[in-house]
Scaffold this motif. Structure first.
Motif, short mmCIF file in Angstrom:
data_model
loop_
_atom_site.label_atom_id
_atom_site.label_comp_id
_atom_site.label_asym_id
_atom_site.label_seq_id
_atom_site.Cartn_x
_atom_site.Cartn_y
_atom_site.Cartn_z
N GLN A 153 -4.36 -3.53 -7.51
CA GLN A 153 -2.95 -3.44 -7.13
C GLN A 153 -2.44 -4.73 -6.51
O GLN A 153 -1.26 -4.81 -6.15
CB GLN A 153 -2.74 -2.30 -6.13
N THR A 190 -11.88 2.04 -3.10
CA THR A 190 -10.77 1.54 -2.30
C THR A 190 -10.60 0.05 -2.53
O THR A 190 -9.50 -0.45 -2.76
CB THR A 190 -11.05 1.78 -0.80
N LYS A 225 -6.46 0.20 9.22
CA LYS A 225 -5.54 0.51 8.12
C LYS A 225 -6.16 1.53 7.16
O LYS A 225 -5.52 2.50 6.77
CB LYS A 225 -5.20 -0.79 7.38
N HIS A 226 -7.43 1.31 6.81
CA HIS A 226 -8.10 2.26 5.90
C HIS A 226 -8.19 3.64 6.54
O HIS A 226 -8.02 4.65 5.86
CB HIS A 226 -9.51 1.77 5.56
N ALA A 243 3.20 -0.72 7.16
CA ALA A 243 2.88 -1.88 6.33
C ALA A 243 3.24 -3.17 7.06
O ALA A 243 2.47 -4.13 7.06
CB ALA A 243 3.62 -1.79 5.00
N ILE A 247 -3.10 -5.84 -3.65
CA ILE A 247 -2.98 -5.75 -2.19
C ILE A 247 -3.86 -6.81 -1.52
O ILE A 247 -3.53 -7.36 -0.48
CB ILE A 247 -3.37 -4.34 -1.71
N ASP A 298 0.85 -1.18 0.00
CA ASP A 298 0.00 0.00 0.00
C ASP A 298 0.90 1.23 0.00
O ASP A 298 1.51 1.55 1.00
CB ASP A 298 -0.85 -0.03 1.27
N ASP A 299 0.95 1.90 -1.15
CA ASP A 299 1.87 3.03 -1.32
C ASP A 299 1.70 4.14 -0.29
O ASP A 299 2.63 4.88 -0.02
CB ASP A 299 1.65 3.64 -2.71
N GLU A 300 0.49 4.26 0.24
CA GLU A 300 0.23 5.41 1.12
C GLU A 300 0.66 5.17 2.57
O GLU A 300 0.64 6.09 3.37
CB GLU A 300 -1.26 5.76 1.08
N GLU A 328 -7.50 -1.97 -4.26
CA GLU A 328 -6.78 -3.04 -3.57
C GLU A 328 -6.76 -4.30 -4.41
O GLU A 328 -5.79 -5.04 -4.42
CB GLU A 328 -7.41 -3.32 -2.20
N LYS A 364 -4.86 5.37 6.48
CA LYS A 364 -4.57 5.84 5.13
C LYS A 364 -5.34 7.12 4.80
O LYS A 364 -4.80 8.06 4.24
CB LYS A 364 -4.94 4.75 4.12
#
Lengths: 319, 259
Positions: free
Chosen positions: B85, B78, B10-11, A104, B87, A96-98, B82, B14
């Motif tokens: 990417q 979102t 986590k969200h 992480a 994730i 997760d780049d952010e 994910e 972010k």
């Protein structure tokens, strides 16, 4: 955990098949037996079925047929136990780049239920291992490709896995970073008793790092053994010939010679495994002249895994 | 559950780090209330039975519903990001229940929606909407908004699980979002609509969240809401069913996307 792993197999797969959409056969009956505390490399070109195999062994994909166990647990019936016992670094970056590097790692370990103290200690240890301490509190978007790869590698190590899966761990990295990651992988096995299954399409990497190598293409394992076993079956030397003309006749004539152990031809190349290259060079060239085959280039070299690959797939290995 | 909370956390981390997301999340609803509410209010004001400020009071629940659906769309993006990417592979390889991945996303979407709703309520109070300050009313309202956001988040997550294309996702969701807002009583009352539109509005969950919020938030809201002939319990029932259906749809599409 590490002690008991020496007694059982790291990975056992029997007749693994994965079919997508009825007619795409990504993995076509793979059998694997990987002892604990070994580094095992799956070597093959893109699309050979390496990643699909890893996805099945890491419980991301259900096999269409066959069975597999990892760290002694069945990948279908005991998926959660398997997940607890493994660490995975995927081929594409899954960061997760952010987040910052430290975040992480921390969120990852929380998914595995590690306590705060355990996490803090492990993060410190691993950041030091790959020399990312200074960058740890920067967002990942500022990292270079090599830094991201190192971060992903240690993320897979956060939970002290018994079996580590590394899908192309050094893809797209510069030679220096590749060498460094290679060293870490060997260290993990030797110091921490980990078992590692890695995929790569760098020949030299497979040869240097792994205890055993399997060559995979079109979803099947073509041959398997230690790197030296695989190379030795090619003969002591390999004569490689590029030429044009009546190749079939030439190859069949060579095949009749007693000196030549293996003959492969494909993509305009003819490879001949012999006990001694310099001794048989003249003989080979005279066979070419007798069969209307014009030699454009000829070389004698010690065989490599690349030659083994060519022998089994009929194709040259492209990095 | 603890995995869902980790992912929720986590969200949230972010989002909090992302100052652009945070400011647009907070400013957008304010702009709706101030620009659209005040503008329309002064246009309609003198002719409205409740006086100049009545339109703001009337449309505030609609803005909350609109913001909640916007938040749900964000939650879907979102999730799509994910997935695209890769994730999500990190989650899938971890020893956590598959559904907790979905729950973590839904939880963070609802949390953000709640913060936004509170902002709207406070701005509404400041610009003079005729709102109750009864904490029970606010609590009920936030509960209703959460359930509505959950339902909408379910639809967004289902769509985000069904496509691998960000553009297609946004096109699909816009197509759905527009009638959900305009084919409801969010911006104009049911009684003035033509019959076909009223039927559409009555099968739209937005109508029920908006009506419920009017009951719960507005002084004399009961009068206002009663005109629509929808009782408060029905609002809660419809929105509860909407939330369950939405999450059911999301989990179905999610499971399908894993193969």
């Amino acid at each position: 955990m590490v002690e008991s792993s020496n007694k059982r197999l790291a990975i056992k797969a029997e007749g693994l098949v994965k079919r997508f959409d009825e007619n795409i056969l990504a993995v076509n009956g793979i059998d694997l037996t990987i002892e604990a505390n070994t580094i095992f490399a799956l070597l093959g070109p893109n699309g050979a079925g390496k990643t699909t195999t890893i996805n099945m062994l890491t419980t991301l994909l259900a096999p269409t047929e066959g069975s597999a166990s990892v760290a002694g647990f069945d990948v279908i019936k005991q998926a959660n136990e398997v997940r607890n016992a493994i660490g995975v670094t995927f081929q594409e970056t899954t960061l997760d780049d952010e987040l910052t590097g430290r975040q992480a790692l921390d969120f990852h370990a929380r998914l595995y239920g590690m306590s705060k103290d355990q996490r803090t200690a492990k993060i410190r240890e691993l950041l030091a291992l790959v020399e990312l301490e200074e960058a740890a509190d920067r967002t990942i978007s500022t990292y270079s490709g090599g830094m991201k790869r190192r971060l992903e590698l240690i993320r897979g190590l956060m939970t002290d896995p018994e079996v580590l899966f590394l899908d192309e761990p050094t893809l797209g990295l510069d030679p220096q970073s590749r060498a460094r990651i290679g060293d870490y992988i060997v260290e993990l096995k030797e110091k921490h008793g980990m078992s590692v299954l890695l995929t790569t399409h760098y020949m030299d990497e497979a040869e240097k790092l792994s205890d055993r190598v399997a060559i995979i293409d079109h979803g099947k394992i073509l041959t398997e053994g230690t790197p030296s076993e695989l190379v030795e079956q090619m003969g002591a030397d390999v004569i490689t010939i590029i030429g044009h003309g009546n190749r079939e006749e030439f190859v069949s004539k060579i095949n009749d010679l007693p000196c030549c152990e293996t003959v492969t031809s494909g993509n305009g190349l003819v490879q001949i495994g012999v006990d001694s290259g310099s001794k048989h060079l003249v003989e080979v060239i005279s066979q070419a002249n007798q069969s209307d085959f014009v030699v454009d280039d000829i070389s004698v070299a010690k065989p490599s895994l690349g030659d083994v690959f060519l022998k089994f797939t009929g194709r040259q290995f492209r990095d | 559950m603890s995995a869902a909370i980790t992912l929720w956390n986590k969200h949230m981390v972010k989002s909090l780090r992302n100052s652009m997301e945070m400011s647009s999340m907070l400013i957008q609803p304010v702009l709706w209330v101030v620009l659209f509410g005040v503008g329309m209010g002064s246009l309609l004001g003198p002719n409205m039975p409740g006086g100049q400020d009545f339109y703001i009071t009337f449309m505030l629940p609609g803005i909350i519903a609109l913001t909640a659906s916007g938040g749900a769309i964000g939650g879907g993006s979102t999730w799509l990001n994910e997935r695209l990417q890769g994730i999500v592979k990190e989650y899938l390889a971890a020893p956590i229940p598959r559904l907790s991945i979905l729950m973590g996303n839904a939880l963070s979407t609802v949390s953000k929606g709640l913060v936004q709703s509170l902002v709207i309520l406070i701005v509404g109070l400041i610009v003079g909407a005729n709102m109750t300050t009864n904490p029970l009313g606010w609590l009920g309202a936030l509960l209703l908004v959460s359930a509505f956001t959950l339902g909408f988040a379910g639809i967004a997550l289902a769509m985000a699980s069904s496509t691998d294309n960000t553009g297609a996702y946004h096109a699909m969701i816009m197509l759905l979002n527009l009638p959900l807002l305009f084919l409801s009583n969010a911006l104009y009352p049911l009684e003035t609509m033509p019959t076909w539109m009223r039927i559409g509005a009555l099968i739209n969950p937005t109508t029920y969240v908006v009506t419920g919020l009017r009951y719960l938030l507005i002084v004399n809201g009961t009068e206002l809401a009663r005109v629509e002939a929808i009782p408060l319990w029905l609002c809660f029932l419809v929105i509860a069913i909407f939330a369950i259906l939405g999450m059911w749809l999301a989990s179905r599409r999610f499971k399908k996307s894993l193969n």
